[in-house]
Design a protein around this motif. Structure first.
Motif, PDB file in Angstrom:
ATOM      1  N   ASN A   1      -6.351  -3.415   3.243  1.00 36.05           N
ATOM      2  CA  ASN A   1      -5.845  -4.258   4.315  1.00 36.05           C
ATOM      3  C   ASN A   1      -6.357  -3.709   5.631  1.00 36.05           C
ATOM      4  O   ASN A   1      -5.898  -2.679   6.094  1.00 36.05           O
ATOM      5  CB  ASN A   1      -4.316  -4.260   4.278  1.00 36.05           C
TER       6      ASN A   1
ATOM      7  N   TYR B   1     -15.022  -5.092  -1.542  1.00 37.92           N
ATOM      8  CA  TYR B   1     -13.708  -4.951  -2.175  1.00 37.92           C
ATOM      9  C   TYR B   1     -13.854  -4.996  -3.697  1.00 37.92           C
ATOM     10  O   TYR B   1     -13.329  -4.150  -4.409  1.00 37.92           O
ATOM     11  CB  TYR B   1     -12.767  -6.065  -1.694  1.00 37.92           C
TER      12      TYR B   1
ATOM     13  N   ARG C   1      -1.344  -2.109  -8.285  1.00 33.96           N
ATOM     14  CA  ARG C   1      -1.846  -3.073  -7.307  1.00 33.96           C
ATOM     15  C   ARG C   1      -2.489  -2.268  -6.189  1.00 33.96           C
ATOM     16  O   ARG C   1      -1.870  -1.378  -5.616  1.00 33.96           O
ATOM     17  CB  ARG C   1      -0.713  -3.914  -6.743  1.00 33.96           C
TER      18      ARG C   1
ATOM     19  N   ILE D   1     -12.810  -1.821  -5.978  1.00 28.00           N
ATOM     20  CA  ILE D   1     -11.511  -1.866  -6.645  1.00 28.00           C
ATOM     21  C   ILE D   1     -11.593  -1.392  -8.097  1.00 28.00           C
ATOM     22  O   ILE D   1     -10.709  -0.689  -8.579  1.00 28.00           O
ATOM     23  CB  ILE D   1     -10.883  -3.274  -6.544  1.00 28.00           C
TER      24      ILE D   1
ATOM     25  N   GLY E   1      -5.494   1.306   3.232  1.00 29.87           N
ATOM     26  CA  GLY E   1      -5.386   0.919   1.832  1.00 29.87           C
ATOM     27  C   GLY E   1      -4.004   1.247   1.303  1.00 29.87           C
ATOM     28  O   GLY E   1      -3.387   2.227   1.705  1.00 29.87           O
TER      29      GLY E   1
ATOM     30  N   GLN F   1      -1.605   1.370  -2.374  1.00 28.39           N
ATOM     31  CA  GLN F   1      -1.593   1.346  -3.835  1.00 28.39           C
ATOM     32  C   GLN F   1      -0.146   1.412  -4.287  1.00 28.39           C
ATOM     33  O   GLN F   1       0.604   2.308  -3.890  1.00 28.39           O
ATOM     34  CB  GLN F   1      -2.374   2.519  -4.410  1.00 28.39           C
ATOM     35  N   ASP F   2       0.242   0.448  -5.084  1.00 26.69           N
ATOM     36  CA  ASP F   2       1.577   0.421  -5.674  1.00 26.69           C
ATOM     37  C   ASP F   2       1.422   0.466  -7.184  1.00 26.69           C
ATOM     38  O   ASP F   2       0.459  -0.069  -7.726  1.00 26.69           O
ATOM     39  CB  ASP F   2       2.318  -0.876  -5.312  1.00 26.69           C
TER      40      ASP F   2
ATOM     41  N   ASP G   1      -4.541  -2.671  -2.573  1.00 32.04           N
ATOM     42  CA  ASP G   1      -4.778  -3.640  -1.513  1.00 32.04           C
ATOM     43  C   ASP G   1      -5.508  -2.958  -0.368  1.00 32.04           C
ATOM     44  O   ASP G   1      -5.011  -1.983   0.194  1.00 32.04           O
ATOM     45  CB  ASP G   1      -3.430  -4.186  -1.031  1.00 32.04           C
TER      46      ASP G   1
END
Length: 72
Positions: free
Chosen positions: A30, A46, A26, A50, A3, A5-6, A28
Motif C-alpha cells: 500500500n 506487485y 494476506r 508477491i 507493506g 502482512q496479515d 498488501d
C-alpha cells in the motif's frame, strides 16, 4: 512504500499426536499517502513480488515450526 502482512492459522488435532495446520496469509503493498492518494506501484511489480514474498514467509514458518522441540 508501506507493506502489510496479515495471517491466521487454523489447527486441527489428528491421530498419532500430529497436528494439521492451515495458514492463510494476506500481503498488501500500500503506497497510498495521506488522504488515500497514491497507487504508484505497478501491478507487474506487485505480481512478481508477491509470490516470492509469500513463499519466503511460508518457508520461514515451516523452518521455525520444525526447529521447535516437541512437547509430549
Amino acid at each position: 512504500v508501506r507493506g502489510f502482512q496479515d495471517s491466521i492459522a487454523f489447527y486441527r488435532r489428528m491421530d498419532g499426536g500430529r497436528t494439521h495446520v492451515t495458514i492463510v496469509c494476506r500481503i498488501d503493498l500500500n503506497d497510498s499517502g495521506e488522504g488515500g492518494e497514491g497507487g504508484g506501484i505497478p501491478m507487474w511489480l506487485y505480481v512478481k513480488t508477491i509470490g516470492t514474498t509469500g513463499v519466503s514467509a511460508m518457508m520461514t514458518m515451516k523452518r521455525l515450526i520444525g526447529d521447535k522441540p516437541r512437547s509430549e
